[in-house]
Design a protein around this motif. Sequence first.
Motif, short mmCIF file in Angstrom:
data_model
loop_
_atom_site.label_atom_id
_atom_site.label_comp_id
_atom_site.label_asym_id
_atom_site.label_seq_id
_atom_site.Cartn_x
_atom_site.Cartn_y
_atom_site.Cartn_z
N SER A 202 -78.07 56.23 20.83
CA SER A 202 -77.65 56.55 22.21
C SER A 202 -77.76 55.37 23.16
CB SER A 202 -78.53 57.70 22.74
OG SER A 202 -79.91 57.33 22.71
N LEU A 203 -78.24 54.23 22.70
CA LEU A 203 -78.49 53.11 23.60
C LEU A 203 -77.29 52.17 23.66
CD1 LEU A 203 -80.70 51.63 25.30
CD2 LEU A 203 -81.29 50.37 23.22
N GLN A 204 -76.90 51.78 24.88
CA GLN A 204 -75.90 50.74 25.06
C GLN A 204 -76.61 49.43 25.37
OE1 GLN A 204 -72.96 53.29 27.67
NE2 GLN A 204 -71.83 51.56 26.81
N ILE A 205 -76.14 48.36 24.77
CA ILE A 205 -76.84 47.08 24.81
C ILE A 205 -75.95 46.00 25.40
CG2 ILE A 205 -77.94 45.28 23.40
CD1 ILE A 205 -78.68 47.51 21.41
N ILE A 206 -76.53 45.23 26.33
CA ILE A 206 -75.87 44.04 26.89
C ILE A 206 -76.79 42.86 26.64
CG2 ILE A 206 -75.01 42.91 28.97
CD1 ILE A 206 -74.42 45.65 30.14
N LEU A 207 -76.30 41.85 25.94
CA LEU A 207 -77.08 40.66 25.63
C LEU A 207 -76.51 39.46 26.38
CD1 LEU A 207 -77.46 41.00 21.74
CD2 LEU A 207 -78.95 41.91 23.53
N ILE A 208 -77.38 38.68 27.01
CA ILE A 208 -76.98 37.41 27.62
C ILE A 208 -77.34 36.33 26.61
CG2 ILE A 208 -77.20 35.93 29.64
CD1 ILE A 208 -78.54 38.36 31.04
#
Length: 491
Positions: A202-208
């Motif tokens: 269920s987790l949405q991930i944004i990586l820099i």
Amino acid sequence: MRSVIQIQQGITRNPAWRMACPVDFELQEKEHIAIVGPNGGGKSMFIDILTGRHPLTGTGVQYHFSDDHDYISENIKYITFRDTYGGDNDRTYFLQQRWNQMEIDPETPTVGKLLEEEYLLTGNDTPERDQLKKRLYRLFQIEYLLDKYVILLSSGEMRKFQLIKALFANPKILIIDNPFIGLDAQTRDQLRELLGTLAQESLQIILILSRPEEIPPFITHVVEVSDMTVHAKVTLDHYSNTRIVQPSRTLSSEQRQAILALPPHDEEQAENVVDFHDVTIRYGQRIILDHLNWSVKKNEFWALSGKNGSGKSTLLSLICADNPQAYACDITLFGHARGSGESIWDIKRHIGYVSPEMHRAYHRDMPAIRIVASGLADSIGLYYSPSDEDYARCRWWMELFGLKGCEDTSFLQLSSGEQRLVLLARAFVKDPDLLILDEPLHGLDDNNRMLVKDIIETFCQRKNKTMILVSHYEEEFPRNITHRLTLDRHA
């Protein structure tokens, strides 16, 4: 698919935080984003806009979360670059504190206490959450850290701690700035696998990411941010197929020759730069270094490696005169036994040093050139008035590190990658006999990584130069490495 976050023609209210163009961005359900781009290109500023830290004019950022959480902070968890060094709120931290346990307030919480408080604060103790907790503890081998003060954690251990705290909160969106730096190879692989599994749930991930090569396979889309402009979101396949690899940024032949032509030091140097004789370091029942015998001679270039928590930074703290336990050990530096009457400044004047601990200790809102100048006096702040000649030397090194034009910019307004370059210029500015570089390429993009490696390799070609470099990435070690030391973590 349903929109989760949307920005249309976003312009910040405060002109100081504006991008070069209005921001257009949309995150839809089941998307996982990699934010890529050069150091100083605007990646962190874009995330600050996305998370509401820099409010926009007009309708602002539109959030569409389908649950009962009322606050953005409950739906989005953002682990910044500095969070993994201790956090922006840790204003009382000083460089030597990690190794000065007598300076630590007895009320300072341990890792176990803080994690347990966070676990209870962010949700009910259900079987599902208990399984997640055990899974995270097992993945990050956190059990042996539970009785350790948070302030004593290494940068890699701090990164694990912050990740666990964030995941306990069960956010809808997790944003992480450079999640893999500071972690040993095994933990990096395990983290990729964990994030991939969570992304399927269920987790949405944004990586820099400073390095596009580190984009994990679960990422669906990429947004490039460069020249303070947020470019259009594209699929990972499109980005991979159309990405143009820029030529490596290296020193010009004139710059290389200028480094090689720097005048040698007149002072005669001891043949042995570092000698450890049966050195043991322990904190309570925890053994960090166990009967270590080690010798570094001048003109040697050492690669120092080992898993998170194996004692690499502790070893370096003994050399840099930052660890008081050095006086209880049989250690000789530059031909002088520790405790034989030399001051820490007698030791530090030979050493150029950069580390995650140093980056953590710099909260000073002063011009970047004054940070560089502080290296001439081996201080964290600047407590003397540099001469015109001193400032000219600082500008020369800043230009070598690609920082021309940043001299008067506040250190705290620079990107994390630019800050690391400033601290590197600080390490080199006094032309040290011994370079101690602890994770020097943290947070640097590919071009700056190549530039810094080129500077290191060129500098070490000069007479009577010695180096100890720590990294968890094999490709970060310069080509001129002559010796290696790998530390094991003790139970």
